[in-house]
Design an enzyme around this catalytic site. Sequence first.
Site, PDB file in Angstrom:
ATOM      1  N   GLU A  26     -39.466  49.178 -22.849  1.00  0.00           N
ATOM      2  CA  GLU A  26     -38.355  48.331 -23.308  1.00  0.00           C
ATOM      3  C   GLU A  26     -37.047  48.706 -22.613  1.00  0.00           C
ATOM      4  O   GLU A  26     -36.952  49.781 -22.006  1.00  0.00           O
ATOM      5  CB  GLU A  26     -38.191  48.432 -24.821  1.00  0.00           C
ATOM      6  CG  GLU A  26     -37.872  49.836 -25.315  1.00  0.00           C
ATOM      7  CD  GLU A  26     -37.133  49.849 -26.649  1.00  0.00           C
ATOM      8  OE1 GLU A  26     -36.098  49.182 -26.757  1.00  0.00           O
ATOM      9  OE2 GLU A  26     -37.597  50.548 -27.564  1.00  0.00           O
ATOM     10  N   VAL A 107     -37.929  46.468 -29.245  1.00  0.00           N
ATOM     11  CA  VAL A 107     -39.385  46.539 -29.431  1.00  0.00           C
ATOM     12  C   VAL A 107     -39.942  45.134 -29.673  1.00  0.00           C
ATOM     13  O   VAL A 107     -40.947  44.734 -29.088  1.00  0.00           O
ATOM     14  CB  VAL A 107     -39.745  47.484 -30.603  1.00  0.00           C
ATOM     15  CG1 VAL A 107     -41.215  47.343 -30.984  1.00  0.00           C
ATOM     16  CG2 VAL A 107     -39.425  48.924 -30.232  1.00  0.00           C
ATOM     17  N   ASP A 143     -38.708  43.905 -35.391  1.00  0.00           N
ATOM     18  CA  ASP A 143     -39.836  44.641 -34.804  1.00  0.00           C
ATOM     19  C   ASP A 143     -41.077  44.484 -35.685  1.00  0.00           C
ATOM     20  O   ASP A 143     -42.204  44.397 -35.175  1.00  0.00           O
ATOM     21  CB  ASP A 143     -39.520  46.140 -34.676  1.00  0.00           C
ATOM     22  CG  ASP A 143     -38.441  46.432 -33.645  1.00  0.00           C
ATOM     23  OD1 ASP A 143     -37.977  45.499 -32.960  1.00  0.00           O
ATOM     24  OD2 ASP A 143     -38.062  47.614 -33.525  1.00  0.00           O
ATOM     25  N   LYS A 160     -37.386  56.573 -37.457  1.00  0.00           N
ATOM     26  CA  LYS A 160     -36.464  57.591 -37.989  1.00  0.00           C
ATOM     27  C   LYS A 160     -36.312  57.485 -39.485  1.00  0.00           C
ATOM     28  O   LYS A 160     -36.384  56.407 -40.049  1.00  0.00           O
ATOM     29  CB  LYS A 160     -35.089  57.368 -37.393  1.00  0.00           C
ATOM     30  CG  LYS A 160     -34.918  58.018 -36.092  1.00  0.00           C
ATOM     31  CD  LYS A 160     -33.456  57.981 -35.739  1.00  0.00           C
ATOM     32  CE  LYS A 160     -33.343  57.749 -34.268  1.00  0.00           C
ATOM     33  NZ  LYS A 160     -33.908  56.484 -33.878  1.00  0.00           N
TER      34      LYS A 160
HETATM   35  N1  PSU Z   1     -34.975  53.351 -32.664  1.00  0.00           N
HETATM   36  C1  PSU Z   1     -34.603  54.352 -31.857  1.00  0.00           C
HETATM   37  N2  PSU Z   1     -34.004  54.065 -30.672  1.00  0.00           N
HETATM   38  C2  PSU Z   1     -33.770  52.778 -30.283  1.00  0.00           C
HETATM   39  C3  PSU Z   1     -34.199  51.732 -31.155  1.00  0.00           C
HETATM   40  C4  PSU Z   1     -34.794  52.065 -32.319  1.00  0.00           C
HETATM   41  O1  PSU Z   1     -34.791  55.486 -32.182  1.00  0.00           O
HETATM   42  O2  PSU Z   1     -33.207  52.557 -29.196  1.00  0.00           O
HETATM   43  C5  PSU Z   1     -34.004  50.308 -30.719  1.00  0.00           C
HETATM   44  C6  PSU Z   1     -35.344  49.693 -30.316  1.00  0.00           C
HETATM   45  O3  PSU Z   1     -35.136  48.827 -29.218  1.00  0.00           O
HETATM   46  C7  PSU Z   1     -35.732  48.897 -31.547  1.00  0.00           C
HETATM   47  C8  PSU Z   1     -34.389  48.425 -32.031  1.00  0.00           C
HETATM   48  O4  PSU Z   1     -36.583  47.814 -31.280  1.00  0.00           O
HETATM   49  O5  PSU Z   1     -33.531  49.537 -31.823  1.00  0.00           O
HETATM   50  C9  PSU Z   1     -34.395  48.004 -33.481  1.00  0.00           C
HETATM   51  O6  PSU Z   1     -33.184  47.406 -33.778  1.00  0.00           O
HETATM   52  P1  PSU Z   1     -33.022  46.503 -35.095  1.00  0.00           P
HETATM   53  O7  PSU Z   1     -33.185  47.482 -36.235  1.00  0.00           O
HETATM   54  O8  PSU Z   1     -31.642  45.939 -34.990  1.00  0.00           O
HETATM   55  O9  PSU Z   1     -34.092  45.461 -35.046  1.00  0.00           O
END
Ligand code: PSU
Length: 305
Positions: A26, A107, A143, A160
């Site tokens: 990604e 993702v 995701d 996390k």
């Molecule tokens: N978790 C991490 N590092 C990241 C991300 C998630 O530890 O860089 C990024 C990934 O690209 C994941 C996105 O798909 O954040 C999720 O964001 P959101 O919660 O806004 O969908």
Amino acid sequence: MMKSFLNYSSEVAKALKNGKPVVALESTIIAHGFPYPDNIELAHELEKQARKAGVIPATIAIIDGEIKVGLSDNELEFIAKSKEVNKASLRDLPVLLAKELNGATTVASTMQIAYLAGIDVFVTGGIGGVHRKAEETFDISADLKALSQYPVTVVCAGAKSVLDLPKTKEVLESKGVPLLGYQIKKLPAFYIRDSGLEVDYMIENAKEVSGIIEKNRILENKSGILVTVPIPKKDELEEKEFNKIINELTKEVEEKEIKGKNITPYLLNRIKEKTKGRSVEANISLVKNNLQAGCNIAKELKGSF
Ligand code: PSU
Ligand code: MN
């Protein structure tokens, strides 16, 4: 066979045509997950590591409204450096394409593009999931939606503990996504090896995963598979200290009213500050470790060991 609206690098096009193993990577992790120049170094290192393992890396991004499957050095540099790169999840893709803008794929959107490109395995650091207090905010990462609708295998170090992991597990179950632990029974929590929760199934090796992927295909499941790999022990963060940081940041995000797609990048940056950079080292280590597992799975699938 190959979709003409996708712009493949020549390396990736050749590998796909010849049935060679390919892994998707990604670009949000490059644009928003790490600071420059750590990010560009990591991007190059990952690509090198994959090639060394006999697997072609396909880093995915949107540049000037074009879907890129495999980036040139200049394109990687642009994603790593430019401030005009939007974080692009599922809802963003059609708009960025139509408006001819740039996007770093999450993702979710990387899964969608990997699926369209015919790439079965995708390696990343951590996935998004159900946020704490989601019962009030409704903040659930796309995701999880993507995992429910694109049959791609995502290799990651779990999610996390800034997220609500029990709720994230529940959603994965509802969406029919197998949650696998790579040589581990416990669900890893990104910087920490053990979240205290269990995965659905422990798997011993890449061969076993490739067997599960084949059965997922035979069953005509639309959903993907989540393979979680624990961070190497030597690079794990200290659990008590990390939990304290998370609790502080959960409050901070609320007080500062950080919302929506800004939450994840905000948290990553604050965790880095609070751990004096150790979180960045841990993050690099776990991505590389995931890539090793992902490459083995991709090779098993193509019978190329
Ligand atoms: N978790 C991490 N590092 C990241 C991300 C998630 O530890 O860089 C990024 C990934 O690209 C994941 C996105 O798909 O954040 C999720 O964001 P959101 O919660 O806004 O969908
Ligand atoms: Mn969100």
